[in-house]
Scaffold this active site. Structure first.
Site, PDB file in Angstrom:
ATOM      1  N   THR A 263       7.914  -3.143  10.577  1.00  0.00           N
ATOM      2  CA  THR A 263       7.549  -1.627  11.029  1.00  0.00           C
ATOM      3  C   THR A 263       5.939  -1.608  10.842  1.00  0.00           C
ATOM      4  O   THR A 263       5.473  -0.361  11.135  1.00  0.00           O
ATOM      5  CB  THR A 263       8.038  -0.438   9.962  1.00  0.00           C
ATOM      6  OG1 THR A 263       7.717  -0.903   8.760  1.00  0.00           O
ATOM      7  CG2 THR A 263       9.521  -0.540  10.187  1.00  0.00           C
ATOM      8  N   SER A 264       5.296  -2.577  10.749  1.00  0.00           N
ATOM      9  CA  SER A 264       3.844  -2.579  10.571  1.00  0.00           C
ATOM     10  C   SER A 264       3.225  -2.734  12.114  1.00  0.00           C
ATOM     11  O   SER A 264       2.924  -1.615  12.581  1.00  0.00           O
ATOM     12  CB  SER A 264       3.315  -3.685   9.675  1.00  0.00           C
ATOM     13  OG  SER A 264       3.445  -5.064  10.451  1.00  0.00           O
ATOM     14  N   ARG A 265       2.902  -3.532  12.591  1.00  0.00           N
ATOM     15  CA  ARG A 265       2.181  -3.680  14.036  1.00  0.00           C
ATOM     16  C   ARG A 265       2.825  -4.925  14.588  1.00  0.00           C
ATOM     17  O   ARG A 265       2.965  -6.078  13.886  1.00  0.00           O
ATOM     18  CB  ARG A 265       0.613  -3.837  13.944  1.00  0.00           C
ATOM     19  CG  ARG A 265      -0.071  -2.288  13.626  1.00  0.00           C
ATOM     20  CD  ARG A 265       0.306  -1.410  14.892  1.00  0.00           C
ATOM     21  NE  ARG A 265      -0.676  -0.249  14.737  1.00  0.00           N
ATOM     22  CZ  ARG A 265      -0.025   1.094  14.367  1.00  0.00           C
ATOM     23  NH1 ARG A 265       1.405   1.031  13.702  1.00  0.00           N
ATOM     24  NH2 ARG A 265      -0.580   1.858  13.943  1.00  0.00           N
TER      25      ARG A 265
ATOM     26  N   ALA B 135       9.129   4.900  13.604  1.00  0.00           N
ATOM     27  CA  ALA B 135       9.450   4.995  12.262  1.00  0.00           C
ATOM     28  C   ALA B 135       8.786   6.132  11.669  1.00  0.00           C
ATOM     29  O   ALA B 135       9.360   6.747  10.694  1.00  0.00           O
ATOM     30  CB  ALA B 135       8.921   3.709  11.555  1.00  0.00           C
TER      31      ALA B 135
ATOM     32  N   HIS C 203       9.081   2.227  18.333  1.00  0.00           N
ATOM     33  CA  HIS C 203       7.845   2.509  17.333  1.00  0.00           C
ATOM     34  C   HIS C 203       8.069   4.063  17.151  1.00  0.00           C
ATOM     35  O   HIS C 203       7.332   4.711  17.379  1.00  0.00           O
ATOM     36  CB  HIS C 203       6.643   2.437  18.321  1.00  0.00           C
ATOM     37  CG  HIS C 203       5.366   2.059  17.346  1.00  0.00           C
ATOM     38  ND1 HIS C 203       4.092   1.742  17.518  1.00  0.00           N
ATOM     39  CD2 HIS C 203       5.022   2.834  16.068  1.00  0.00           C
ATOM     40  CE1 HIS C 203       3.235   1.549  16.754  1.00  0.00           C
ATOM     41  NE2 HIS C 203       3.964   2.589  15.704  1.00  0.00           N
TER      42      HIS C 203
ATOM     43  N   GLY D 145       0.911  -1.299  -0.047  1.00  0.00           N
ATOM     44  CA  GLY D 145      -0.075  -0.037   0.091  1.00  0.00           C
ATOM     45  C   GLY D 145       0.908   1.458  -0.243  1.00  0.00           C
ATOM     46  O   GLY D 145       1.681   1.187  -0.751  1.00  0.00           O
ATOM     47  N   ARG D 146       0.522   2.266   0.648  1.00  0.00           N
ATOM     48  CA  ARG D 146       1.386   3.368   0.751  1.00  0.00           C
ATOM     49  C   ARG D 146       2.801   3.373   1.318  1.00  0.00           C
ATOM     50  O   ARG D 146       3.533   3.672   0.401  1.00  0.00           O
ATOM     51  CB  ARG D 146       0.520   4.513   1.818  1.00  0.00           C
ATOM     52  CG  ARG D 146      -0.819   4.997   1.306  1.00  0.00           C
ATOM     53  CD  ARG D 146      -1.366   5.825   2.277  1.00  0.00           C
ATOM     54  NE  ARG D 146      -1.588   5.094   3.190  1.00  0.00           N
ATOM     55  CZ  ARG D 146      -3.042   4.745   3.771  1.00  0.00           C
ATOM     56  NH1 ARG D 146      -3.960   5.395   3.043  1.00  0.00           N
ATOM     57  NH2 ARG D 146      -3.468   4.075   4.802  1.00  0.00           N
ATOM     58  N   ILE D 147       3.066   2.673   2.458  1.00  0.00           N
ATOM     59  CA  ILE D 147       4.328   2.557   2.721  1.00  0.00           C
ATOM     60  C   ILE D 147       5.131   1.553   2.045  1.00  0.00           C
ATOM     61  O   ILE D 147       6.135   1.756   1.541  1.00  0.00           O
ATOM     62  CB  ILE D 147       4.250   2.142   4.235  1.00  0.00           C
ATOM     63  CG1 ILE D 147       3.746   3.210   5.094  1.00  0.00           C
ATOM     64  CG2 ILE D 147       5.691   1.877   4.852  1.00  0.00           C
ATOM     65  CD1 ILE D 147       3.379   2.975   6.602  1.00  0.00           C
TER      66      ILE D 147
ATOM     67  N   GLU E 203       3.830  -4.674  22.805  1.00  0.00           N
ATOM     68  CA  GLU E 203       4.283  -3.333  23.184  1.00  0.00           C
ATOM     69  C   GLU E 203       3.864  -2.479  24.361  1.00  0.00           C
ATOM     70  O   GLU E 203       2.444  -2.722  24.693  1.00  0.00           O
ATOM     71  CB  GLU E 203       3.808  -2.459  22.020  1.00  0.00           C
ATOM     72  CG  GLU E 203       4.709  -1.453  21.489  1.00  0.00           C
ATOM     73  CD  GLU E 203       4.796  -0.691  20.004  1.00  0.00           C
ATOM     74  OE1 GLU E 203       4.671  -1.781  19.345  1.00  0.00           O
ATOM     75  OE2 GLU E 203       4.476   0.300  19.841  1.00  0.00           O
TER      76      GLU E 203
HETATM   77  P1  NAD Z   1      -2.215   0.845   3.698  1.00  0.00           P
HETATM   78  O1  NAD Z   1      -3.704   0.740   4.019  1.00  0.00           O
HETATM   79  O2  NAD Z   1      -1.678   1.967   2.498  1.00  0.00           O
HETATM   80  O3  NAD Z   1      -1.336  -0.465   3.075  1.00  0.00           O
HETATM   81  C1  NAD Z   1      -1.723  -1.648   3.593  1.00  0.00           C
HETATM   82  C2  NAD Z   1      -1.503  -2.781   2.535  1.00  0.00           C
HETATM   83  O4  NAD Z   1      -1.613  -4.009   3.160  1.00  0.00           O
HETATM   84  C3  NAD Z   1      -2.569  -2.664   1.480  1.00  0.00           C
HETATM   85  O5  NAD Z   1      -2.156  -2.594   0.187  1.00  0.00           O
HETATM   86  C4  NAD Z   1      -3.589  -3.971   1.601  1.00  0.00           C
HETATM   87  O6  NAD Z   1      -4.057  -4.467   0.656  1.00  0.00           O
HETATM   88  C5  NAD Z   1      -2.572  -4.844   2.361  1.00  0.00           C
HETATM   89  N1  NAD Z   1      -3.099  -6.045   3.165  1.00  0.00           N
HETATM   90  C6  NAD Z   1      -4.004  -6.073   3.807  1.00  0.00           C
HETATM   91  N2  NAD Z   1      -4.249  -7.220   4.352  1.00  0.00           N
HETATM   92  C7  NAD Z   1      -3.451  -8.009   3.702  1.00  0.00           C
HETATM   93  C8  NAD Z   1      -2.973  -9.507   3.898  1.00  0.00           C
HETATM   94  N3  NAD Z   1      -3.823 -10.146   4.725  1.00  0.00           N
HETATM   95  N4  NAD Z   1      -1.893  -9.954   3.166  1.00  0.00           N
HETATM   96  C9  NAD Z   1      -1.312  -8.943   2.373  1.00  0.00           C
HETATM   97  N5  NAD Z   1      -1.430  -7.631   2.150  1.00  0.00           N
HETATM   98  C10 NAD Z   1      -2.533  -7.247   2.840  1.00  0.00           C
HETATM   99  O7  NAD Z   1      -1.279   1.001   4.783  1.00  0.00           O
HETATM  100  P2  NAD Z   1       0.054   1.771   5.052  1.00  0.00           P
HETATM  101  O8  NAD Z   1      -0.194   3.571   5.198  1.00  0.00           O
HETATM  102  O9  NAD Z   1       0.901   1.472   3.781  1.00  0.00           O
HETATM  103  O10 NAD Z   1       0.470   1.417   6.309  1.00  0.00           O
HETATM  104  C11 NAD Z   1       0.638   0.148   6.714  1.00  0.00           C
HETATM  105  C12 NAD Z   1       0.674  -0.155   8.124  1.00  0.00           C
HETATM  106  O11 NAD Z   1       1.899   0.505   8.721  1.00  0.00           O
HETATM  107  C13 NAD Z   1      -0.278   0.548   8.993  1.00  0.00           C
HETATM  108  O12 NAD Z   1      -1.450  -0.158   9.171  1.00  0.00           O
HETATM  109  C14 NAD Z   1       0.327   0.823  10.377  1.00  0.00           C
HETATM  110  O13 NAD Z   1      -0.043  -0.487  11.057  1.00  0.00           O
HETATM  111  C15 NAD Z   1       1.812   0.601  10.081  1.00  0.00           C
HETATM  112  N6  NAD Z   1       2.341   1.830  10.516  1.00  0.00           N
HETATM  113  C16 NAD Z   1       3.441   1.989  11.161  1.00  0.00           C
HETATM  114  C17 NAD Z   1       4.204   3.094  11.441  1.00  0.00           C
HETATM  115  C18 NAD Z   1       5.206   2.951  12.523  1.00  0.00           C
HETATM  116  O14 NAD Z   1       5.327   4.090  13.220  1.00  0.00           O
HETATM  117  N7  NAD Z   1       6.067   1.905  12.881  1.00  0.00           N
HETATM  118  C19 NAD Z   1       3.687   4.251  10.944  1.00  0.00           C
HETATM  119  C20 NAD Z   1       2.688   4.261  10.051  1.00  0.00           C
HETATM  120  C21 NAD Z   1       2.016   2.894   9.585  1.00  0.00           C
END
Ligand code: NAD
Length: 324
Positions: free
Chosen positions: A240-242, A291, A289, A159-161, A271
């Site tokens: 860096t996700s959850r 990032a 946490h 997705g975005r990240i 956490e």
């Molecule tokens: P996003 O919604 O743009 O992208 C998430 C992607 O994951 C999507 O493309 C979605 O289709 C995909 N996805 C969903 N379920 C899936 C699965 N079962 N298998 C494979 N792919 C799957 O979100 P984003 O902005 O890229 O952020 C992703 C995550 O990063 C956030 O949900 C958040 O938990 C985490 N995050 C962490 C920090 C940090 O400080 N560490 C900061 C921002 C976001």
């Protein structure tokens, strides 16, 4: 009458100012600590609030909804929103928004790249070595790392990240492959990134695996003992996700048994607690946490969260609704 907003913890001033300038009555918890759910409930009982701006450390569920029936929107100041029971909110007609700030996406992606290089070049270990006074003489084979150029980065979630990481990593000479439940053809066309429709195959192929999925029932323990066994013994895992996306106990075991070479974690399953064994390992890089902890990124997150509340009350169309 002015709408009342409760903010569970001090956020960058810009968000608070935006709300006040539009005439909102804003109460901020000024204690520089996370409020327990009990404390949030106590605060919400003090006044009839219309909106609450929450942080990712706040658990928002029925217990909160029950005591604050007047609150119609919870604006999360984070991209993730696994801290909020969005299904229950939807049932009650409560709107939930998130704050996917482009500058935070950039910050997280750059943090991922930093973590990958920290693992590959062993910077953290080497830094500790020097600080402990252990650097007595230069050795030709000390702290041998690996080059990342030409290696394969496997992204789970594009997705975005994930997309931003793909662009940065491609520019650095890594081959990038990805798995996602939704295909991202933009990165395939623009960066030559290859789509894998199986996590298992991606894990077998990648030299570095980086996780970018939200925390959902379907992604909890997405990386478990079985999947770690598929990874190369020379590979790294970056999360860096959850935290709960990785079974931390299984990861600790995989690292101990050298099933994989190393790991970098910005988020943790329990956490802020970290599985103790991980802290003892030199091939593990840990960050608290942070990032997205970049000044402009955090300002933009606060702005987006505040704007979501303003738009909700002023035109009924906030951006970033996560429970439509
Ligand atoms: P996003 O919604 O743009 O992208 C998430 C992607 O994951 C999507 O493309 C979605 O289709 C995909 N996805 C969903 N379920 C899936 C699965 N079962 N298998 C494979 N792919 C799957 O979100 P984003 O902005 O890229 O952020 C992703 C995550 O990063 C956030 O949900 C958040 O938990 C985490 N995050 C962490 C920090 C940090 O400080 N560490 C900061 C921002 C976001």
């Amino acid at each position: 009458m002015a709408k009342a907003v409760f903010i569970t913890r001090k956020i960058p001033d810009i968000g608070i100012r935006m709300l006040k300038e539009r005439g909102y009555e804003v109460d901020v918890n000024l204690k520089d600590s996370v409020l327990s759910q009990k404390q949030i409930i106590k605060s919400l009982k003090k006044k009839t609030y219309d909106a609450v701006l929450v942080l990712l450390t706040d658990r928002v569920d029925s217990a909160i909804f029950n005591v604050a029936p007047s609150v119609k929107i919870y604006a999360n100041c984070a991209a993730g929103y696994d801290n909020i029971d969005i299904i229950e909110a939807k049932k009650r007609g409560i709107t939930v928004t998130n704050a996917p700030a482009p500058l935070a996406t950039e910050a997280v992606a750059e943090h991922v790249i930093a973590l990958m290089f920290a693992l590959a070049t062993r910077i953290v270990e080497a830094d500790k070595f020097v600080r402990r006074g252990k650097y007595k003489k230069w050795l030709p084979m000390n702290f041998m790392g690996i080059n990342l150029a030409g290696k394969t980065l496997g992204l789970i979630g594009a997705g975005r990240i994930g997309e931003r990481v793909a662009r940065l990593a491609s520019g650095l000479g890594l081959k990038v492959i990805y798995y996602d439940v939704i295909r991202n053809e933009r990165i395939e066309k623009e960066c030559g990134v290859a789509y894998y429709n199986s996590i298992e195959e991606l894990l077998q192929k990648a030299d570095v695996v980086s996780l970018h999925v939200p925390l959902l029932d379907s992604t909890r323990h997405l990386i478990n003992e079985k999947r770690l066994l598929l990874m190369k013994p020379t590979s790294f895992l970056v999360n860096t996700s959850r935290g709960p996306v990785v079974d931390e106990k299984a990861l600790e075991k995989a690292l101990r048994k050298k099933i994989i070479r190393g790991a970098a974690l910005d988020v943790f399953e329990f956490e802020p607690k970290v599985t103790p064994g991980l802290k003892k390992m030199d091939n593990v890089v840990l960050t608290p946490h942070i990032a997205s902890a970049e000044g402009e990124a955090r300002n933009q997150m606060a702005e987006i969260a505040a704007q979501n509340i303003i738009d909700f009350f002023e035109n009924g169309k906030p951006g970033n609704i996560v429970n439509p």
